[in-house]
Design an enzyme around this catalytic site. Structure first.
Site, PDB file in Angstrom:
ATOM      1  N   ASN A   7     -22.492  37.079  55.422  1.00 38.30           N
ATOM      2  CA  ASN A   7     -22.019  35.702  55.389  1.00 38.30           C
ATOM      3  C   ASN A   7     -22.104  35.186  56.822  1.00 38.30           C
ATOM      4  OD1 ASN A   7     -20.687  33.302  55.126  1.00 38.30           O
ATOM      5  ND2 ASN A   7     -18.815  34.168  54.249  1.00 38.30           N
ATOM      6  N   HIS A 159     -16.805  27.583  46.223  1.00 37.05           N
ATOM      7  CA  HIS A 159     -16.137  28.812  45.735  1.00 37.05           C
ATOM      8  C   HIS A 159     -16.710  29.268  44.395  1.00 37.05           C
ATOM      9  CE1 HIS A 159     -12.267  27.339  47.989  1.00 37.05           C
ATOM     10  NE2 HIS A 159     -12.943  28.172  48.762  1.00 37.05           N
ATOM     11  N   GLY A 191      -8.899  27.728  52.041  1.00 39.60           N
ATOM     12  CA  GLY A 191      -9.536  26.662  51.260  1.00 39.60           C
ATOM     13  C   GLY A 191      -9.170  26.920  49.799  1.00 39.60           C
ATOM     14  N   ARG A 220      -6.692  21.208  55.069  1.00 42.06           N
ATOM     15  CA  ARG A 220      -7.438  20.063  54.516  1.00 42.06           C
ATOM     16  C   ARG A 220      -6.534  19.226  53.613  1.00 42.06           C
ATOM     17  NH1 ARG A 220     -12.203  23.730  52.178  1.00 42.06           N
ATOM     18  NH2 ARG A 220     -12.268  25.106  53.980  1.00 42.06           N
ATOM     19  N   MET A 263       0.570  30.325  54.117  1.00 44.41           N
ATOM     20  CA  MET A 263       1.505  30.180  53.008  1.00 44.41           C
ATOM     21  C   MET A 263       2.741  31.054  53.167  1.00 44.41           C
ATOM     22  SD  MET A 263       2.266  28.579  50.352  1.00 44.41           S
ATOM     23  CE  MET A 263       0.856  27.605  49.845  1.00 44.41           C
ATOM     24  N   ILE A 311      -3.681  33.322  48.442  1.00 43.01           N
ATOM     25  CA  ILE A 311      -2.395  32.834  47.947  1.00 43.01           C
ATOM     26  C   ILE A 311      -2.248  33.169  46.457  1.00 43.01           C
ATOM     27  CG2 ILE A 311      -1.031  30.742  47.525  1.00 43.01           C
ATOM     28  CD1 ILE A 311      -2.587  29.538  50.008  1.00 43.01           C
ATOM     29  N   GLY A 312      -3.296  32.927  45.704  1.00 47.14           N
ATOM     30  CA  GLY A 312      -3.249  33.166  44.253  1.00 47.14           C
ATOM     31  C   GLY A 312      -2.948  34.621  43.908  1.00 47.14           C
ATOM     32  N   ASN A 314      -1.483  36.883  46.072  1.00 44.28           N
ATOM     33  CA  ASN A 314      -0.349  37.489  46.777  1.00 44.28           C
ATOM     34  C   ASN A 314       0.963  36.727  46.749  1.00 44.28           C
ATOM     35  OD1 ASN A 314      -1.779  39.813  47.971  1.00 44.28           O
ATOM     36  ND2 ASN A 314      -2.956  38.217  49.002  1.00 44.28           N
ATOM     37  N   GLU A 364     -16.026  38.379  46.208  1.00 41.91           N
ATOM     38  CA  GLU A 364     -17.298  37.648  46.348  1.00 41.91           C
ATOM     39  C   GLU A 364     -18.422  38.559  46.827  1.00 41.91           C
ATOM     40  OE1 GLU A 364     -14.861  34.499  48.348  1.00 41.91           O
ATOM     41  OE2 GLU A 364     -16.513  33.233  47.715  1.00 41.91           O
TER      42      GLU A 364
END
Ligand code: AMP
Length: 379
Positions: A7, A159, A191, A220, A263, A311-312, A314, A364
């Site tokens: 990446n 994503h 993001g 953002r 977060m 976040i989703g 953890n 990913e």
């Protein structure tokens, strides 16, 4: 197959060497991050030379057989992963106006990889390809036709590799054929985006022409009335387009409201009674719940709600605050299951919840390696 997943950003290269012949949990043979390209390290070519050197020992001299590149913007040209040749490279470069921070860096990375690993096949896996199934009435903006024709102004979404990957895992986990699977996926990292999946494919997604649209994110703003930009810029001549771009991408979101874009810090501050942190969490969870409700309708009833990314995966607190807002859909949270941490896909809703809620770790790199292997094997 020994696959290198890379990446390439403008100042960094993140990489993983994976052996896809091994069980998934054992595939990663080496990984790393090289930063400071353009400052301490002169170019992507030097960065990849350092990477190749770092890989020698963990790979015991084995040859890389294929390279998979994450590419942010494939426009409406690339709807699937593709073997890279000169023509593909040129097209990725031509798409740079749509992703000025990313595509030029990907092009440099691909060229550097060609120099470092001559003759090794390279595959581009596009971040927006999964969203290419959005119908026209979903991806178009109601603006003059010239914007679309001349500048490619439409919604692309991002994503996609992650949304696609967790959708596949969820369908399998629930024992539903992917072609019959309707779901809403919330990829919540620094993001963040949410996707409406109908019949296993993307119907809609919250990011748009750029990754700025949709949810309130770490730094953002997400969705905002465009008049805010024009009005403020007309009233403040020193507020240039570049500055506004920076404010909305880097100085907004959680950071602007709560003073922190992590977060964990925001949740802890809320627990300590910080009003700004509470407002930030109310804003982010409300916006997300609004999207989930809308997408539930759009897909004709979701069979699962899926949380993924930093976040989703953890933040049990963030998930709980979001699900609290979904009571009208009959979604109820099993608070004990929500607190369990682990890598496996798991259900965090109660047995009598109208819709199951899943936490699925995204991967990913694995998805890019799998796509690369398929393309190279069939070439
Ligand atoms: P990602 O972009 O997917 O790597 O996600 C990064 C974000 O995940 C960070 O900015 C954190 O806010 C969030 N995150 C990671 N771990 C936790 C955690 N244990 N609790 C809450 N948030 C977390």
């Amino acid at each position: 197959m020994l696959i290198l997943v890379v990446n390439c950003g403008s100042s960094s290269v993140k990489y993983q060497a994976r052996d896809t012949s091994l069980p998934e949990a054992e595939q990663v043979l080496a990984k790393g991050l090289i930063e400071n390209i353009g400052t301490k390290i002169p170019s992507h070519t030097e960065a990849l030379a350092i990477m190749a050197e770092d890989l020698k020992e963990p790979l015991h001299g084995r040859e890389i057989q294929a390279i998979g590149h994450r590419v942010v913007q494939g426009g409406d040209i690339f709807t699937e992963p593709v073997l890279i040749d000169d023509e593909v490279l040129q097209k990725i470069d031509d798409l740079s106006p749509l992703a000025p921070l990313h595509n030029p860096a990907h092009v440099l990375g691909i060229k550097a990889a060609t120099e470092t690993y001559p003759g090794v096949p390279q595959v581009a896996v596009f971040d927006n390809a999964f969203h290419s199934t959005m119908p026209e009435h979903v991806y178009r903006y109601a603006v003059p036709e010239e914007f679309y024709e001349k500048y490619g102004v439409r919604r692309y979404g991002f994503h996609g590799t992650s949304h696609d990957y967790v959708t596949g895992i969820a369908a399998e986990f629930l024992g539903i054929e992917r072609e019959k699977f309707n779901a809403v996926v919330a990829h919540l990292g620094n993001g963040a985006s949410t996707t409406a999946v109908a019949h296993g494919k993307c119907l809609d997604t919250s990011m748009g022409y750029t990754p700025l649209a949709g949810l309130v994110m770490g730094t953002r703003s997400g969705d905002i009335d465009p008049s805010v930009l024009t009005s403020l810029m007309m009233r403040n001549p020193e507020l240039t387009a570049e500055r506004m771009d920076q404010i909305l991408n880097k100085e907004s979101g959680l950071l602007a409201i709560a003073g922190d874009n992590d977060m964990r810090a925001v949740v802890n501050a809320m627990k300590d009674g910080n009003e700004r942190a509470k407002l930030a969490l109310d804003m982010t969870t409300y916006r997300l719940a609004k999207y989930i409700g809308g997408y539930h309708v759009a897909v004709g009833g979701m069979q699962a709600l899926i949380f993924t990314a930093g976040i989703g995966e953890n933040s049990s607190e963030f998930r709980a605050l979001t699900i609290e807002r979904l009571g009208a859909l009959g979604i109820t949270l099993d608070s004990e299951a929500n607190l369990v941490r682990g890598d496996d896909p798991r259900i965090i809703s109660t047995e009598d919840s109208a819709i199951p809620v899943l936490v699925i770790p995204t991967n990913e790199e694995l998805a890019i390696a799998q796509a690369t292997e398929v393309i190279v094997a069939s070439a």
